[in-house]
Design a protein around this motif. Structure first.
Motif, mmCIF file in Angstrom:
data_model
loop_
_atom_site.group_PDB
_atom_site.id
_atom_site.type_symbol
_atom_site.label_atom_id
_atom_site.label_comp_id
_atom_site.label_asym_id
_atom_site.label_seq_id
_atom_site.Cartn_x
_atom_site.Cartn_y
_atom_site.Cartn_z
ATOM 1 N N SER A 4 2.858 16.750 5.260
ATOM 2 C CA SER A 4 2.247 15.528 4.739
ATOM 3 C C SER A 4 3.190 14.364 5.020
ATOM 4 O O SER A 4 4.375 14.551 5.282
ATOM 5 C CB SER A 4 1.966 15.647 3.240
ATOM 6 O OG SER A 4 3.175 15.831 2.531
ATOM 7 N N LEU A 5 2.635 13.176 4.938
ATOM 8 C CA LEU A 5 3.395 11.973 5.263
ATOM 9 C C LEU A 5 3.202 10.977 4.128
ATOM 10 O O LEU A 5 2.071 10.675 3.747
ATOM 11 C CB LEU A 5 2.890 11.389 6.585
ATOM 12 C CG LEU A 5 3.634 10.212 7.202
ATOM 13 C CD1 LEU A 5 5.034 10.641 7.620
ATOM 14 C CD2 LEU A 5 2.879 9.686 8.414
ATOM 15 N N GLU A 6 4.298 10.496 3.566
ATOM 16 C CA GLU A 6 4.228 9.501 2.502
ATOM 17 C C GLU A 6 4.913 8.225 2.984
ATOM 18 O O GLU A 6 6.035 8.279 3.505
ATOM 19 C CB GLU A 6 4.917 10.008 1.232
ATOM 20 C CG GLU A 6 4.258 11.250 0.628
ATOM 21 C CD GLU A 6 4.993 11.740 -0.600
ATOM 22 O OE1 GLU A 6 5.787 10.960 -1.164
ATOM 23 O OE2 GLU A 6 4.786 12.907 -0.986
ATOM 24 N N LEU A 7 4.257 7.093 2.802
ATOM 25 C CA LEU A 7 4.825 5.847 3.283
ATOM 26 C C LEU A 7 4.350 4.658 2.472
ATOM 27 O O LEU A 7 3.333 4.721 1.782
ATOM 28 C CB LEU A 7 4.489 5.625 4.757
ATOM 29 C CG LEU A 7 3.036 5.338 5.141
ATOM 30 C CD1 LEU A 7 2.985 4.588 6.466
ATOM 31 C CD2 LEU A 7 2.241 6.636 5.271
ATOM 32 N N ILE A 19 0.851 -1.186 0.000
ATOM 33 C CA ILE A 19 0.000 0.000 0.000
ATOM 34 C C ILE A 19 0.887 1.237 0.000
ATOM 35 O O ILE A 19 1.745 1.394 0.868
ATOM 36 C CB ILE A 19 -0.929 0.039 1.234
ATOM 37 C CG1 ILE A 19 -1.809 -1.201 1.265
ATOM 38 C CG2 ILE A 19 -1.773 1.314 1.246
ATOM 39 C CD1 ILE A 19 -2.588 -1.356 2.560
ATOM 40 N N GLN A 20 0.711 2.084 -0.985
ATOM 41 C CA GLN A 20 1.404 3.366 -1.033
ATOM 42 C C GLN A 20 0.426 4.417 -0.534
ATOM 43 O O GLN A 20 -0.609 4.663 -1.152
ATOM 44 C CB GLN A 20 1.879 3.677 -2.445
ATOM 45 C CG GLN A 20 2.760 4.914 -2.538
ATOM 46 C CD GLN A 20 3.303 5.129 -3.937
ATOM 47 O OE1 GLN A 20 2.985 4.375 -4.858
ATOM 48 N NE2 GLN A 20 4.122 6.161 -4.118
ATOM 49 N N GLN A 21 0.745 5.039 0.601
ATOM 50 C CA GLN A 21 -0.212 5.907 1.267
ATOM 51 C C GLN A 21 0.355 7.305 1.484
ATOM 52 O O GLN A 21 1.528 7.467 1.833
ATOM 53 C CB GLN A 21 -0.602 5.305 2.630
ATOM 54 C CG GLN A 21 -1.633 6.096 3.410
ATOM 55 C CD GLN A 21 -2.982 6.081 2.724
ATOM 56 O OE1 GLN A 21 -3.447 5.038 2.285
ATOM 57 N NE2 GLN A 21 -3.622 7.236 2.644
ATOM 58 N N SER A 71 17.568 5.177 -0.573
ATOM 59 C CA SER A 71 17.239 5.143 -1.999
ATOM 60 C C SER A 71 17.115 3.711 -2.496
ATOM 61 O O SER A 71 16.265 3.408 -3.350
ATOM 62 C CB SER A 71 18.303 5.897 -2.797
ATOM 63 O OG SER A 71 19.588 5.321 -2.611
ATOM 64 N N GLN A 72 17.936 2.816 -1.968
ATOM 65 C CA GLN A 72 17.874 1.420 -2.359
ATOM 66 C C GLN A 72 16.566 0.774 -1.889
ATOM 67 O O GLN A 72 15.930 0.025 -2.634
ATOM 68 C CB GLN A 72 19.068 0.659 -1.782
ATOM 69 C CG GLN A 72 19.180 -0.781 -2.268
ATOM 70 C CD GLN A 72 20.409 -1.478 -1.728
ATOM 71 O OE1 GLN A 72 21.115 -0.953 -0.875
ATOM 72 N NE2 GLN A 72 20.678 -2.668 -2.213
ATOM 73 N N ILE A 73 16.180 1.084 -0.662
ATOM 74 C CA ILE A 73 14.920 0.557 -0.132
ATOM 75 C C ILE A 73 13.747 1.085 -0.947
ATOM 76 O O ILE A 73 12.820 0.334 -1.287
ATOM 77 C CB ILE A 73 14.756 0.939 1.352
ATOM 78 C CG1 ILE A 73 15.797 0.205 2.201
ATOM 79 C CG2 ILE A 73 13.352 0.611 1.843
ATOM 80 C CD1 ILE A 73 15.667 -1.299 2.176
ATOM 81 N N LEU A 85 13.464 -0.769 -4.250
ATOM 82 C CA LEU A 85 12.927 -2.120 -4.079
ATOM 83 C C LEU A 85 11.425 -2.093 -3.818
ATOM 84 O O LEU A 85 10.677 -2.937 -4.335
ATOM 85 C CB LEU A 85 13.652 -2.832 -2.937
ATOM 86 C CG LEU A 85 15.110 -3.220 -3.189
ATOM 87 C CD1 LEU A 85 15.758 -3.710 -1.900
ATOM 88 C CD2 LEU A 85 15.208 -4.277 -4.274
ATOM 89 N N LEU A 86 10.976 -1.119 -3.037
ATOM 90 C CA LEU A 86 9.548 -1.010 -2.744
ATOM 91 C C LEU A 86 8.751 -0.602 -3.980
ATOM 92 O O LEU A 86 7.626 -1.075 -4.190
ATOM 93 C CB LEU A 86 9.317 -0.018 -1.606
ATOM 94 C CG LEU A 86 9.720 -0.519 -0.217
ATOM 95 C CD1 LEU A 86 9.676 0.619 0.793
ATOM 96 C CD2 LEU A 86 8.810 -1.654 0.237
ATOM 97 N N GLU A 87 9.314 0.274 -4.779
ATOM 98 C CA GLU A 87 8.653 0.657 -6.031
ATOM 99 C C GLU A 87 8.546 -0.543 -6.971
ATOM 100 O O GLU A 87 7.517 -0.748 -7.630
ATOM 101 C CB GLU A 87 9.419 1.801 -6.691
ATOM 102 C CG GLU A 87 9.283 3.128 -5.955
ATOM 103 C CD GLU A 87 10.195 4.200 -6.506
ATOM 104 O OE1 GLU A 87 11.131 3.851 -7.267
ATOM 105 O OE2 GLU A 87 10.009 5.393 -6.173
ATOM 106 N N GLU A 88 9.606 -1.345 -7.032
ATOM 107 C CA GLU A 88 9.584 -2.558 -7.842
ATOM 108 C C GLU A 88 8.547 -3.546 -7.310
ATOM 109 O O GLU A 88 7.792 -4.161 -8.080
ATOM 110 C CB GLU A 88 10.970 -3.207 -7.836
ATOM 111 C CG GLU A 88 12.028 -2.436 -8.584
ATOM 112 C CD GLU A 88 11.830 -2.531 -10.095
ATOM 113 O OE1 GLU A 88 11.640 -3.641 -10.609
ATOM 114 O OE2 GLU A 88 11.847 -1.467 -10.742
#
Length: 281
Positions: A81-84, A20-22, A122-124, A127-130
């Protein structure tokens, strides 16, 4: 410590349930019910998460692991704002071997807990975007790839967890930043910048800094500035405003307030009293 965690992870089989991208805006409260273990990666911003009545601080670059919960409440700080990313996963744990066959039981104890400050953010994020993109595919090869991405994330988490909890290395990093503060106390010093230098989270840095110096970062900086102010105020032709500016205070009145808070007298009273004592000597 890291070897023990890796031993436990090696006995597990993982799968990704959901990604979930929130984004949470100021004053918004986002609620989720999660029935599987999950972790949050804070991509941007600061805020709070409440899980089963316990509140945790959210800061950019942090990862927090949680057990299944009936309700997760996320709230951004005021005017921010908060992006996670929230990643839900399941796992099976090897219980025993029978006739050279591995037997697994559902879930059980998961070895990664609590908060981790990520050095390779940036690496994390990559990986999360992938992983997020892969979740949209119904291809079986992508499902297999999701497991690989999740294991890669766990590998980095454990490495960074070990690095942030190695007390000797962490304390040495804190001592290095304390020396930096001693040389640059008259400039703008932020908790976030110092924690990055020490490669730990801001909250963890605060605890270690106080353990190392006996006071908070703000009190330590104030003490250095006021001690220097005591010297400058007794020099010829140094006015209160000039002293304040040389020590990093933009507001002369705020400087006077802090001076009196620390020493119990105003800069003017301190100067008059101590210059008289110098003359009489």
């Amino acid at each position: 410590m890291s070897n023990e965690i890796f031993q436990q992870l090696n006995r597990m089989i993982f799968s990704v349930s959901d990604v979930i991208q929130q984004e949470c805006h100021a004053y918004d409260i986002v609620r989720f019910p999660f029935i599987t273990p999950f972790f949050c990666f804070i991509r941007k911003g600061t805020g709070y998460v409440e899980v089963n009545g316990t509140t945790h601080r959210l800061e950019t670059g942090n990862v927090l692991f949680f057990d299944p919960t009936l309700e997760l409440k996320i709230q951004a700080d005021e005017q921010h704002s908060l992006e996670l990313y929230v990643v839900l996963f399941t796992y099976l744990t090897e219980s025993k071997q029978l006739n050279n066959q591995h037997l697994y039981e559902k879930e059980g104890y998961f070895p990664i807990k609590g908060e981790i400050y990520i050095r390779s953010q940036s690496q994390i994020l990559h990986l999360l975007e992938e992983l997020n993109a892969s979740m949209k595919s119904i291809d079986e090869s992508e499902r297999f790839r999701q497991k690989i991405l999740l294991e890669r994330l766990f590998y980095i988490f454990v490495q960074d967890l070990y690095a942030s909890t190695t007390s000797e290395d962490a304390l040495q990093a804190i001592e290095h930043t304390v020396k930096y503060v001693d040389r640059h106390y008259m400039t703008k010093i932020s908790l976030e910048d110092l924690s990055k230098k020490a490669r730990v989270s801001p909250s963890y840095y605060s605890r270690l800094f106080k353990m190392s110096t006996g006071v908070s970062l703000s009190d330590y900086v104030t003490r250095l500035r006021i001690n220097r102010a005591k010297e400058l105020l007794l020099m010829p032709n140094y006015r209160c405003k000039e002293v304040a500016q040389s020590l990093g205070y933009v507001d002369e009145f705020y400087f006077s307030k802090m001076f009196k808070k620390v020493l119990g007298v105003s800069p003017t009273d301190y100067t008059q009293k101590n210059k008289k004592s110098i003359v009489t000597k």
